[in-house]
Structure formats: C-alpha cells, structure tokens
Motif scaffolding. Sequence first.
Motif, PDB file in Angstrom:
ATOM      1  N   SER A  67       0.834  -1.191   0.000  1.00 58.93           N
ATOM      2  CA  SER A  67       0.000   0.000   0.000  1.00 58.93           C
ATOM      3  C   SER A  67       0.877   1.252   0.000  1.00 58.93           C
ATOM      4  O   SER A  67       1.742   1.405   0.873  1.00 58.93           O
ATOM      5  N   PHE A  68       0.666   2.143  -0.983  1.00 56.42           N
ATOM      6  CA  PHE A  68       1.417   3.391  -1.076  1.00 56.42           C
ATOM      7  C   PHE A  68       0.571   4.546  -0.539  1.00 56.42           C
ATOM      8  O   PHE A  68      -0.625   4.629  -0.809  1.00 56.42           O
ATOM      9  N   TYR A  69       1.227   5.451   0.170  1.00 57.12           N
ATOM     10  CA  TYR A  69       0.573   6.672   0.644  1.00 57.12           C
ATOM     11  C   TYR A  69       1.297   7.867   0.037  1.00 57.12           C
ATOM     12  O   TYR A  69       2.532   7.961   0.092  1.00 57.12           O
ATOM     13  N   VAL A  70       0.523   8.756  -0.583  1.00 58.31           N
ATOM     14  CA  VAL A  70       1.073   9.932  -1.258  1.00 58.31           C
ATOM     15  C   VAL A  70       0.425  11.172  -0.674  1.00 58.31           C
ATOM     16  O   VAL A  70      -0.809  11.264  -0.587  1.00 58.31           O
ATOM     17  N   GLU A  71       1.251  12.153  -0.309  1.00 59.07           N
ATOM     18  CA  GLU A  71       0.753  13.415   0.242  1.00 59.07           C
ATOM     19  C   GLU A  71       1.417  14.567  -0.500  1.00 59.07           C
ATOM     20  O   GLU A  71       2.648  14.646  -0.575  1.00 59.07           O
ATOM     21  N   ILE A  72       0.587  15.452  -1.080  1.00 57.20           N
ATOM     22  CA  ILE A  72       1.100  16.599  -1.840  1.00 57.20           C
ATOM     23  C   ILE A  72       0.448  17.862  -1.304  1.00 57.20           C
ATOM     24  O   ILE A  72      -0.774  17.982  -1.276  1.00 57.20           O
ATOM     25  N   ARG A  73       1.302  18.805  -0.885  1.00 52.37           N
ATOM     26  CA  ARG A  73       0.792  20.081  -0.366  1.00 52.37           C
ATOM     27  C   ARG A  73       1.196  21.257  -1.250  1.00 52.37           C
ATOM     28  O   ARG A  73       1.063  22.414  -0.854  1.00 52.37           O
ATOM     29  N   THR A  74       1.667  20.952  -2.471  1.00 53.42           N
ATOM     30  CA  THR A  74       1.990  21.976  -3.449  1.00 53.42           C
ATOM     31  C   THR A  74       0.758  22.237  -4.319  1.00 53.42           C
ATOM     32  O   THR A  74       0.177  21.283  -4.853  1.00 53.42           O
ATOM     33  N   PRO A  75       0.321  23.486  -4.464  1.00 54.20           N
ATOM     34  CA  PRO A  75      -0.839  23.751  -5.321  1.00 54.20           C
ATOM     35  C   PRO A  75      -0.620  23.206  -6.738  1.00 54.20           C
ATOM     36  O   PRO A  75       0.463  23.372  -7.317  1.00 54.20           O
ATOM     37  N   HIS A  76      -1.630  22.564  -7.281  1.00 48.08           N
ATOM     38  CA  HIS A  76      -1.497  21.979  -8.618  1.00 48.08           C
ATOM     39  C   HIS A  76      -2.874  21.803  -9.241  1.00 48.08           C
ATOM     40  O   HIS A  76      -3.893  21.779  -8.544  1.00 48.08           O
ATOM     41  N   ARG A  77      -2.875  21.696 -10.558  1.00 43.12           N
ATOM     42  CA  ARG A  77      -4.127  21.441 -11.277  1.00 43.12           C
ATOM     43  C   ARG A  77      -4.091  20.103 -12.005  1.00 43.12           C
ATOM     44  O   ARG A  77      -5.085  19.729 -12.637  1.00 43.12           O
ATOM     45  N   GLU A  78      -2.987  19.433 -11.929  1.00 42.78           N
ATOM     46  CA  GLU A  78      -2.874  18.095 -12.527  1.00 42.78           C
ATOM     47  C   GLU A  78      -2.056  17.209 -11.604  1.00 42.78           C
ATOM     48  O   GLU A  78      -0.984  17.591 -11.151  1.00 42.78           O
ATOM     49  N   LEU A  79      -2.587  16.035 -11.319  1.00 39.20           N
ATOM     50  CA  LEU A  79      -1.875  15.039 -10.515  1.00 39.20           C
ATOM     51  C   LEU A  79      -1.686  13.792 -11.360  1.00 39.20           C
ATOM     52  O   LEU A  79      -2.644  13.262 -11.930  1.00 39.20           O
ATOM     53  N   VAL A  80      -0.440  13.336 -11.462  1.00 34.24           N
ATOM     54  CA  VAL A  80      -0.122  12.127 -12.225  1.00 34.24           C
ATOM     55  C   VAL A  80       0.564  11.133 -11.298  1.00 34.24           C
ATOM     56  O   VAL A  80       1.563  11.462 -10.647  1.00 34.24           O
TER      57      VAL A  80
END
Length: 314
Positions: A78-91
Amino acid sequence: MTEPITEQPAAPDHYAPRRYRVRHSTIYRYDDDVEACYERGFLRPLQTWSQQVLSNDVVVSPDPDVLTEHVDHFGNHSFYVEIRTPHRELVVAKTAFVDVAWPRPSMESLNAFTVADAAVRVGEEADPMERAEYLLPSDLVELGPEVRAYADSILWADRPLGDALQSLYATIYRDFKYELGATSVRTTLPELLKLRKGVCQDFAHLAAGCLRSIGLPARYVSGYVETSPPPGQPKLEGSDASHAWTSVLVPGGEWIDLDPTNDHFADSRYIVTAWGRDFRDVSPLKGVVFTEAKNSTLEVKVDVFRVNPDGSFS
C-alpha cells in the motif's frame, strides 16, 4: 476495467512462464488549484507463488511531500502519497516488470472432493482467521438469499469440486452481459442479479459471494490481464485496463483463480496487484483533495506488453 479478452484456442503456453512490462498511469485534472491531496493506492504487484516482481518504479507529479509504502493486513503493498503543493494536474504512474508462471489446475485433484467435502476439509485445514476473513460477508459481497439461491443452482453439495468451479465461471459468463456503465462501485449483488449485466468487478464479487455462501473462502483479486489487439492491428499503448477476478481456497491450502468475465481459470496472462475481501480493500487509488475546483477529469492509461527474449515488446 478490462473488457472480455478475445478468446483463442487453449494453448499450453498460456501456462508457460512469461515476462511482462506493466504501465499504469492515473491522471487527475482540475479547473482550479488543488491546495493539498492525500492519496492511497496499490502500485506494486504482489510477489506470489505465480509471479516474481523484477522491478517496480513509481513516479508522482508534482513531487510528493510524503511517499511511503507499507504492507497491509492482506499482504498487499500500500502506497501513501501526500502533496501540499498547489497543482491542477496530478499524475501517479508506475512501471513494473514481472515474471509470471501459473500452473494449470489439476481437475483430477479437485474432483477428488465434492463441494461439501471440500468445504469441510478447508474448514479443518485453513488458518481460522484467514478462513473467516474470506468466508464472512463484506461490504460488496453480501450473502443474502438471492446469492445463496444462485450459488445453489451451480455449486450443489455432491457436485465434484473441479466441475463446480468450471461451471461457476462459465455460468456467470453465460448469464451476464459485459456492459460498461451498467453498474457502479456501490452496486450490490442483489442489484446485479436483477440487472444481469455489469463489469469484471461485479462478476468477481458474485463468484466470491457464491463460493462463500457454500462454505469456501474466496477473495477478490485485482490486477491485469494480457489482451490481444484485433487481427492485423498492432497493440496500442494505453489500450488496456485493470482487471478483477476471484480466487478460492481448496483442500491442500491451494488458491485457485478463476475469471468469470472471460470464462476460464487464470493462466500466465494474469498479473496480480492486490487481493482482499472485495473491491474496497484493493482500490487502485483513492483519497481526499482540498480544492475550490468545480470540475475535474480522470484519465487512466494502462498497457500490458509481453517482453520477448530479445528485449522487444509484443
């Protein structure tokens, strides 16, 4: 979800070792900034008795603030991903190389037991916790009277086990039409039995429900299957999809995988990513986003290419 694959005459090499490259990209696009997102998914194929994971590379854009992996209760990665950078596309993209070699189920060994005998023997042999885990109903695999009645019409007590398993996937394949959009991730088994149409996720849930209802532990399996392009046409990158099927515990402790969407036992075209009680345990990617966006789109690209001895793909 993968549509039914074009069946070709059974050939021994369906069970011979094969090497695959699997690529799976999930792309979310939004019409306003996403301030933060928190995602969890299953991005690494399982190391099992039928497959060996040679490599697995995961790329996330934008760069994640946190990217961790742990082995869950069912043994999945199981992978956990956390992004706190503003963005309009997530890949979120992965590329895996996997060696696969499924043995052909022994019908003689399976037919040495009746369905009832098999349920008793598994009850005596299996780990009690694992047996209960895959025998009890789950959110998407309820064991109500409709499911029991359907199971009883196929898996009667004195039927030889191997014949019963073959009949289970063949009967679901015959009775239900594959139709995208006919169901959702919340469709129940009674609803499916009325609709008589759905996708591989639904058929895997139904097969698991039938097996559990007669006392055989069954799990939902998520992964991929190699498909073939139309005759005379090349296989296109990104033209595949994830797939789902069912695995049942039989006497001797072996799990037998069967695919009601395609009317056969699993073979060396099948690549396992994760397994659990139902789809909710193995969703490829799910999470929470914080955004003022009004609209979003989801694009999924999957391709499964066989690696030839010379390193080329087919």
